[in-house]
Design an enzyme around this catalytic site. Structure first.
Site, PDB file in Angstrom:
ATOM      1  N   CYS A 115       0.819  -1.227   0.000  1.00  0.00           N
ATOM      2  CA  CYS A 115       0.000   0.000   0.000  1.00  0.00           C
ATOM      3  C   CYS A 115       0.846   1.269   0.000  1.00  0.00           C
ATOM      4  O   CYS A 115       0.366   2.339  -0.385  1.00  0.00           O
ATOM      5  CB  CYS A 115      -0.917   0.019   1.212  1.00  0.00           C
ATOM      6  SG  CYS A 115      -1.844  -1.497   1.347  1.00  0.00           S
ATOM      7  N   HIS A 262      -3.973   6.796   1.416  1.00  0.00           N
ATOM      8  CA  HIS A 262      -4.211   5.474   0.832  1.00  0.00           C
ATOM      9  C   HIS A 262      -5.660   5.092   1.127  1.00  0.00           C
ATOM     10  O   HIS A 262      -6.150   5.301   2.242  1.00  0.00           O
ATOM     11  CB  HIS A 262      -3.241   4.469   1.461  1.00  0.00           C
ATOM     12  CG  HIS A 262      -3.596   3.056   1.197  1.00  0.00           C
ATOM     13  ND1 HIS A 262      -3.874   2.584  -0.063  1.00  0.00           N
ATOM     14  CD2 HIS A 262      -3.734   1.990   2.043  1.00  0.00           C
ATOM     15  CE1 HIS A 262      -4.167   1.306   0.010  1.00  0.00           C
ATOM     16  NE2 HIS A 262      -4.096   0.912   1.270  1.00  0.00           N
ATOM     17  N   ASN A 292      -9.867  -0.783  -2.597  1.00  0.00           N
ATOM     18  CA  ASN A 292      -8.457  -0.610  -2.230  1.00  0.00           C
ATOM     19  C   ASN A 292      -7.595  -1.169  -3.362  1.00  0.00           C
ATOM     20  O   ASN A 292      -7.602  -2.371  -3.607  1.00  0.00           O
ATOM     21  CB  ASN A 292      -8.212  -1.365  -0.915  1.00  0.00           C
ATOM     22  CG  ASN A 292      -6.780  -1.296  -0.441  1.00  0.00           C
ATOM     23  OD1 ASN A 292      -5.886  -0.876  -1.162  1.00  0.00           O
ATOM     24  ND2 ASN A 292      -6.548  -1.733   0.791  1.00  0.00           N
TER      25      ASN A 292
HETATM   26  O1  UT7 Z   1      -4.637  -1.596   2.499  1.00  0.00           O
HETATM   27  C1  UT7 Z   1      -4.078  -2.444   3.421  1.00  0.00           C
HETATM   28  C2  UT7 Z   1      -4.377  -2.040   4.800  1.00  0.00           C
HETATM   29  N1  UT7 Z   1      -5.601  -2.647   5.220  1.00  0.00           N
HETATM   30  C3  UT7 Z   1      -6.383  -2.014   6.059  1.00  0.00           C
HETATM   31  O2  UT7 Z   1      -6.111  -0.913   6.440  1.00  0.00           O
HETATM   32  C4  UT7 Z   1      -7.627  -2.736   6.502  1.00  0.00           C
HETATM   33  C5  UT7 Z   1      -7.898  -2.450   7.964  1.00  0.00           C
HETATM   34  N2  UT7 Z   1      -9.020  -3.187   8.476  1.00  0.00           N
HETATM   35  C6  UT7 Z   1     -10.283  -3.031   8.028  1.00  0.00           C
HETATM   36  O3  UT7 Z   1     -10.523  -2.279   7.107  1.00  0.00           O
HETATM   37  C7  UT7 Z   1     -11.386  -3.750   8.754  1.00  0.00           C
HETATM   38  O4  UT7 Z   1     -10.840  -4.448   9.850  1.00  0.00           O
HETATM   39  C8  UT7 Z   1     -12.190  -4.734   7.865  1.00  0.00           C
HETATM   40  C9  UT7 Z   1     -13.036  -3.964   6.864  1.00  0.00           C
HETATM   41  C10 UT7 Z   1     -11.259  -5.678   7.115  1.00  0.00           C
HETATM   42  C11 UT7 Z   1     -13.136  -5.568   8.711  1.00  0.00           C
HETATM   43  O5  UT7 Z   1     -13.979  -4.716   9.425  1.00  0.00           O
HETATM   44  P1  UT7 Z   1     -14.207  -4.912  10.991  1.00  0.00           P
HETATM   45  O6  UT7 Z   1     -15.167  -3.903  11.395  1.00  0.00           O
HETATM   46  O7  UT7 Z   1     -12.850  -4.895  11.628  1.00  0.00           O
HETATM   47  O8  UT7 Z   1     -14.882  -6.328  11.058  1.00  0.00           O
HETATM   48  P2  UT7 Z   1     -14.360  -7.665  11.760  1.00  0.00           P
HETATM   49  O9  UT7 Z   1     -13.247  -8.277  10.983  1.00  0.00           O
HETATM   50  O10 UT7 Z   1     -14.143  -7.392  13.223  1.00  0.00           O
HETATM   51  O11 UT7 Z   1     -15.624  -8.578  11.602  1.00  0.00           O
HETATM   52  C12 UT7 Z   1     -16.861  -8.256  12.235  1.00  0.00           C
HETATM   53  C13 UT7 Z   1     -17.881  -9.262  11.794  1.00  0.00           C
HETATM   54  C14 UT7 Z   1     -17.421 -10.714  11.938  1.00  0.00           C
HETATM   55  O12 UT7 Z   1     -18.551 -11.473  12.326  1.00  0.00           O
HETATM   56  P3  UT7 Z   1     -18.777 -11.894  13.860  1.00  0.00           P
HETATM   57  O13 UT7 Z   1     -17.545 -12.661  14.249  1.00  0.00           O
HETATM   58  O14 UT7 Z   1     -18.895 -10.592  14.615  1.00  0.00           O
HETATM   59  O15 UT7 Z   1     -20.017 -12.694  13.810  1.00  0.00           O
HETATM   60  C15 UT7 Z   1     -17.010 -11.094  10.539  1.00  0.00           C
HETATM   61  O16 UT7 Z   1     -17.133 -12.472  10.296  1.00  0.00           O
HETATM   62  O17 UT7 Z   1     -18.174  -9.083  10.398  1.00  0.00           O
HETATM   63  C16 UT7 Z   1     -18.006 -10.340   9.716  1.00  0.00           C
HETATM   64  N3  UT7 Z   1     -17.534 -10.048   8.364  1.00  0.00           N
HETATM   65  C17 UT7 Z   1     -18.350  -9.851   7.330  1.00  0.00           C
HETATM   66  N4  UT7 Z   1     -19.686  -9.867   7.229  1.00  0.00           N
HETATM   67  C18 UT7 Z   1     -20.219  -9.621   6.017  1.00  0.00           C
HETATM   68  C19 UT7 Z   1     -16.252  -9.912   7.950  1.00  0.00           C
HETATM   69  N5  UT7 Z   1     -16.241  -9.627   6.633  1.00  0.00           N
HETATM   70  C20 UT7 Z   1     -17.521  -9.592   6.222  1.00  0.00           C
HETATM   71  C21 UT7 Z   1     -18.143  -9.347   4.988  1.00  0.00           C
HETATM   72  N6  UT7 Z   1     -19.487  -9.352   4.940  1.00  0.00           N
HETATM   73  N7  UT7 Z   1     -17.446  -9.049   3.874  1.00  0.00           N
END
Ligand code: UT7
Length: 338
Positions: A115, A262, A292
């Site tokens: 990134c 980014h 992204n």
């Molecule tokens: O460019 C490289 C650098 N990358 C970044 O900067 C990314 C940084 N991180 C993020 O952007 C976020 O952490 C994500 C967008 C990847 C994830 O968002 P989050 O709010 O941190 O969600 P989470 O991973 O804590 O997941 C919350 C819930 C989980 O379900 P439970 O365990 O609470 O039942 C996941 O299984 O959301 C679920 N989940 C989804 N649900 C529907 C994860 N991905 C999805 C999805 N659709 N695509």
């Protein structure tokens, strides 16, 4: 003294638009979840089955940037190509791009900083230009994510984020006493978090590097991410690098016309804006349209902001900033004008 001046920018994304609803056809996700958690509404992916590499997207972006700069490919002294999705394992995509530009001896350099690939690329270009090792440099960020994502529900946290695309800038070493060009650069890496966002297989450290059928079910064959950890690191480290770069340039946020971060997650960039107490319109977002695109994301956003007249390419000062896999993070402050 020589200053590194951007002479032209260009971007290219594949025509195929993939909406959040399109993703629900092959994984358990929803438009609501993706928009709420990331801000993304759509991304561009190459056509399924197409034989297209990062250098092909890079070529289209490079041709636009070269034309706007009024340069021919033969004018280039160096090509720097940032990508985490090189066309092939080796040689680098810069070699392939140079050949597609009709060049047969111009030096090229691939940057594997994900990134922040563009920030590292621009800073490398700055060093080459200021030292006189080159006078005209093409810096490209290009990615094809769509062919390497886990499109099952297992990969949904990563797969919904990434888009394909490329962007390029032409940078020239120009003799001027004005305070223009690259005013500051602050780059970092902490490899202790290398596997918090990574694609592990295939790997040269494995006893056998090749691809094996049993690998295709292994999550490590696809990008994996500890999203929460990366999110928290971004909110800690982006403010630090922003302040360091401002100090280096002798500027404050009042001197910055636009922050171009980014595009990893809309919430990260909105949180950064609040932490730094900036007005909402001082931070640029286009993740909604493109997702992204890692190494392409910052130059793609810069080109988009210029096209939308949000950046005045005759005088504005912009802060380019990002954090991603590595982890790597950093800031470049750039002032347009000559
Ligand atoms: O460019 C490289 C650098 N990358 C970044 O900067 C990314 C940084 N991180 C993020 O952007 C976020 O952490 C994500 C967008 C990847 C994830 O968002 P989050 O709010 O941190 O969600 P989470 O991973 O804590 O997941 C919350 C819930 C989980 O379900 P439970 O365990 O609470 O039942 C996941 O299984 O959301 C679920 N989940 C989804 N649900 C529907 C994860 N991905 C999805 C999805 N659709 N695509």
């Amino acid at each position: 003294m020589k200053k590194s001046i951007i002479k032209g920018t260009g971007r290219y994304v594949p025509e195929r638009v993939v909406t959040n609803d399109d993703l629900t056809k092959f994984m358990d996700t929803s438009d609501e979840w993706i928009q709420q958690r990331t801000g993304i509404k759509q991304r561009h992916w190459i056509d399924e089955g197409a034989i297209v590499g990062a250098s092909d997207l890079g070529l289209k972006a490079a041709n636009i940037a070269l034309e706007r700069a009024g340069w021919k490919a033969e004018d280039l002294d160096l090509i720097i190509f940032g990508t985490l999705s090189p066309d092939i394992f080796f040689p680098g995509s810069g070699c392939l791009l140079a050949s597609k530009l009709g060049l047969s001896s111009t030096p090229t350099l691939d940057i594997r900083q994900q990134c922040t690939g563009f920030l590292y690329g621009l800073t490398t270009a700055d060093a080459y230009l200021k030292s006189g090792h080159a006078n005209k440099i093409l810096v490209v960020g290009g990615e094809i994510h769509s062919t390497g994502l886990d499109k099952s529900t297992r990969g949904r946290d990563v797969t919904v984020i990434f888009g394909d695309g490329a962007a390029a800038v032409c940078v020239e070493g120009v003799e001027t006493d004005k305070e223009v060009g690259i005013l500051a650069s602050d780059l970092h890496t902490d490899g202790n978090f290398a596997e918090s966002l990574a694609l592990i297989l295939p790997a040269s450290r494995e006893p056998e590097r090749g691809l094996f059928p049993e690998m295709f079910d292994d999550a490590r064959y696809y990008p994996i991410m500890d999203g929460t950890r990366i999110f928290k690191l971004a909110l800690k480290l982006l403010p630090q690098t922003a302040v360091t770069a401002l100090k280096q340039a002798g500027l404050t946020f009042d001197d910055i016309d636009l922050v171009i971060p980014h595009q990893a997650n809309l919430r990260i960039n909105q949180s950064f804006q609040k932490i730094m107490e900036l007005p909402e319109d001082k931070v640029f977002h286009n993740i909604q349209k493109f997702g992204n695109t890692t190494a392409a994301s910052i130059p793609l956003a810069l080109d988009d902001a210029i096209e939308q007249n949000i950046v005045d390419p005759t005088k504005d000062t912009v802060m380019l900033i990002g954090l991603g896999a590595g982890v790597t993070w950093g800031t470049v402050i750039y002032r347009f004008g000559e």
